[in-house]
Design an enzyme around this catalytic site. Structure first.
Site, PDB file in Angstrom:
ATOM      1  N   ASN A  10      34.711 -20.861  26.549  1.00 57.26           N
ATOM      2  CA  ASN A  10      34.894 -21.931  25.572  1.00 57.26           C
ATOM      3  C   ASN A  10      35.301 -21.276  24.259  1.00 57.26           C
ATOM      4  OD1 ASN A  10      34.781 -24.041  23.805  1.00 57.26           O
ATOM      5  ND2 ASN A  10      32.572 -24.399  23.988  1.00 57.26           N
ATOM      6  N   LYS A  12      36.249 -22.670  21.643  1.00 52.33           N
ATOM      7  CA  LYS A  12      35.967 -23.520  20.473  1.00 52.33           C
ATOM      8  C   LYS A  12      37.226 -23.561  19.586  1.00 52.33           C
ATOM      9  CE  LYS A  12      31.159 -22.443  21.148  1.00 52.33           C
ATOM     10  NZ  LYS A  12      29.820 -22.314  20.625  1.00 52.33           N
ATOM     11  N   HIS A  99      29.396 -31.044  24.814  1.00 49.08           N
ATOM     12  CA  HIS A  99      28.936 -29.789  24.201  1.00 49.08           C
ATOM     13  C   HIS A  99      28.025 -30.123  23.023  1.00 49.08           C
ATOM     14  CE1 HIS A  99      28.947 -25.989  22.047  1.00 49.08           C
ATOM     15  NE2 HIS A  99      29.269 -25.436  23.199  1.00 49.08           N
ATOM     16  N   GLU A 101      27.870 -29.017  20.146  1.00 49.55           N
ATOM     17  CA  GLU A 101      28.561 -29.164  18.856  1.00 49.55           C
ATOM     18  C   GLU A 101      29.149 -30.563  18.726  1.00 49.55           C
ATOM     19  OE1 GLU A 101      30.909 -25.630  19.332  1.00 49.55           O
ATOM     20  OE2 GLU A 101      29.073 -24.455  19.086  1.00 49.55           O
ATOM     21  N   GLU A 171      22.842 -25.116  27.958  1.00 50.09           N
ATOM     22  CA  GLU A 171      23.032 -24.308  26.755  1.00 50.09           C
ATOM     23  C   GLU A 171      21.956 -24.671  25.737  1.00 50.09           C
ATOM     24  OE1 GLU A 171      27.418 -22.950  26.421  1.00 50.09           O
ATOM     25  OE2 GLU A 171      27.262 -24.888  25.439  1.00 50.09           O
ATOM     26  N   GLY A 177      25.664 -19.011  19.656  1.00 51.61           N
ATOM     27  CA  GLY A 177      26.241 -18.307  18.504  1.00 51.61           C
ATOM     28  C   GLY A 177      25.204 -17.608  17.636  1.00 51.61           C
ATOM     29  N   SER A 216      25.003 -17.123  23.789  1.00 51.29           N
ATOM     30  CA  SER A 216      24.997 -15.689  23.502  1.00 51.29           C
ATOM     31  C   SER A 216      25.071 -14.802  24.745  1.00 51.29           C
ATOM     32  CB  SER A 216      23.786 -15.317  22.635  1.00 51.29           C
ATOM     33  OG  SER A 216      23.840 -16.007  21.395  1.00 51.29           O
TER      34      SER A 216
HETATM   35  P1  13P Z   1      28.114 -18.378  22.325  1.00 48.81           P
HETATM   36  O1  13P Z   1      28.390 -17.659  23.604  1.00 48.81           O
HETATM   37  O2  13P Z   1      28.998 -17.960  21.183  1.00 48.81           O
HETATM   38  O3  13P Z   1      26.653 -18.361  21.976  1.00 48.81           O
HETATM   39  O4  13P Z   1      28.487 -19.925  22.586  1.00 48.81           O
HETATM   40  C1  13P Z   1      28.001 -20.560  23.689  1.00 48.81           C
HETATM   41  C2  13P Z   1      28.689 -21.860  23.814  1.00 48.81           C
HETATM   42  O5  13P Z   1      28.464 -22.769  23.019  1.00 48.81           O
HETATM   43  C3  13P Z   1      29.654 -22.031  24.904  1.00 48.81           C
HETATM   44  O6  13P Z   1      29.972 -23.365  25.078  1.00 48.81           O
END
Ligand code: 13P
Length: 256
Positions: A10, A12, A99, A101, A171, A177, A216
């Site tokens: 992903n 983003k 997701h 976010e 997640e 992140g 992560s």
């Molecule tokens: P990170 O791997 O940067 O923590 O992000 C995970 C994520 O949100 C994947 O959709």
């Protein structure tokens, strides 16, 4: 029972055309283990280019193109939105739905997520449904209640039988992140809960659903996470923008 492993990137709102190019060239050289699919989800302007690079490198069926979001509507006056049918026309095979976010910044509800899942399946794409609890929810022992509340509207909307065409990504919001990965034991325990929750509705279906861990994940912790009984791969954010890390993560995955 053969359950495929999936490693999904992903990106983003990151990456560019140059990354599409290098990522595909490098992925073409990766030796994947048995029964593994790789999905790359760039921002929508890059989907078409990614799909054509996959095709020209003869990677169809191995590397898949995924979208990061999709509309719950088929068509109409929804400025800025992209339908599942449009994605399907671009050879997109997966769509990330719900997701954290999007749930957090764009106030997507689990009911809306359920509508999106239905739209995605209707166009023949595979939804990657994201679920996960916040730090405060875990601290107050609400993880299982939260995950159940995120999944139930989807089960109610599409029916458990359709979950054979669904991927779920767990997640934990506090691990995204932040560099704080759930320990492999904690991740396994939660994945087990998710599979058992699905099994209450249909045991056979539950055994077939790939459950991905996200938050992560990197080249150093992926092997231990992927070795867990109910972890069938990962949804990778930051590390998926680094070609070398991502290719290592892909080669660590193995179907169960
Ligand atoms: P990170 O791997 O940067 O923590 O992000 C995970 C994520 O949100 C994947 O959709």
């Amino acid at each position: 029972m053969a359950r495929r492993a999936i490693v999904a990137a992903n990106w983003k709102m990151n990456g560019d055309l140059a990354l599409v190019d290098t990522m595909i060239s490098e992925l073409a050289n990766v030796e994947l283990q048995e029964n593994v699919s790789v999905v790359v989800c760039p921002s929508s302007p890059y989907l078409s280019e990614l799909a054509s690079k996959v095709k020209s490198n003869n990677l169809s069926g191995i590397i898949h193109v995924g979208a990061q979001n999709v509309s719950e509507h088929q068509s109409g006056a929804y400025t800025g939105q992209v339908s599942a049918k449009m994605l399907q026309e671009l050879s997109v095979e997966f769509a990330i739905v719900g997701h954290s976010e999007r749930r957090c910044f764009y106030k997507e509800t689990s009911t809306q997520v359920a509508h999106k899942v239905k739209a995605v399946l209707k166009s023949g794409l595979t939804p990657i449904i994201c679920i996960g609890e916040s730090e405060a929810e875990r601290a107050t022992d609400q993880t299982e209640t939260v995950l159940a509340a995120q999944l139930q509207p989807v089960i109610d909307k599409i029916g458990i039988e359709q979950f054979v065409d669904v991927v779920i990504a767990y997640e934990p919001v506090w691990a995204i992140g932040t560099g704080k990965t759930a320990s492999s034991e904690m991740a396994q325990e939660t994945h087990k809960f998710i599979r058992e929750f699905l099994a209450k509705a249909n045991e056979t279906v539950a055994a077939k659903v790939p459950l991905l861990y996200g938050g992560s994940v990197n080249a150093s912790n992926c092997e231990e996470l992927f070795a867990q009984t109910d972890i069938d791969g990962g949804l990778i954010g930051g590390a998926s923008l680094q070609v070398e890390q991502f290719t290592k993560i892909c080669s660590a995955a193995k179907g169960k």
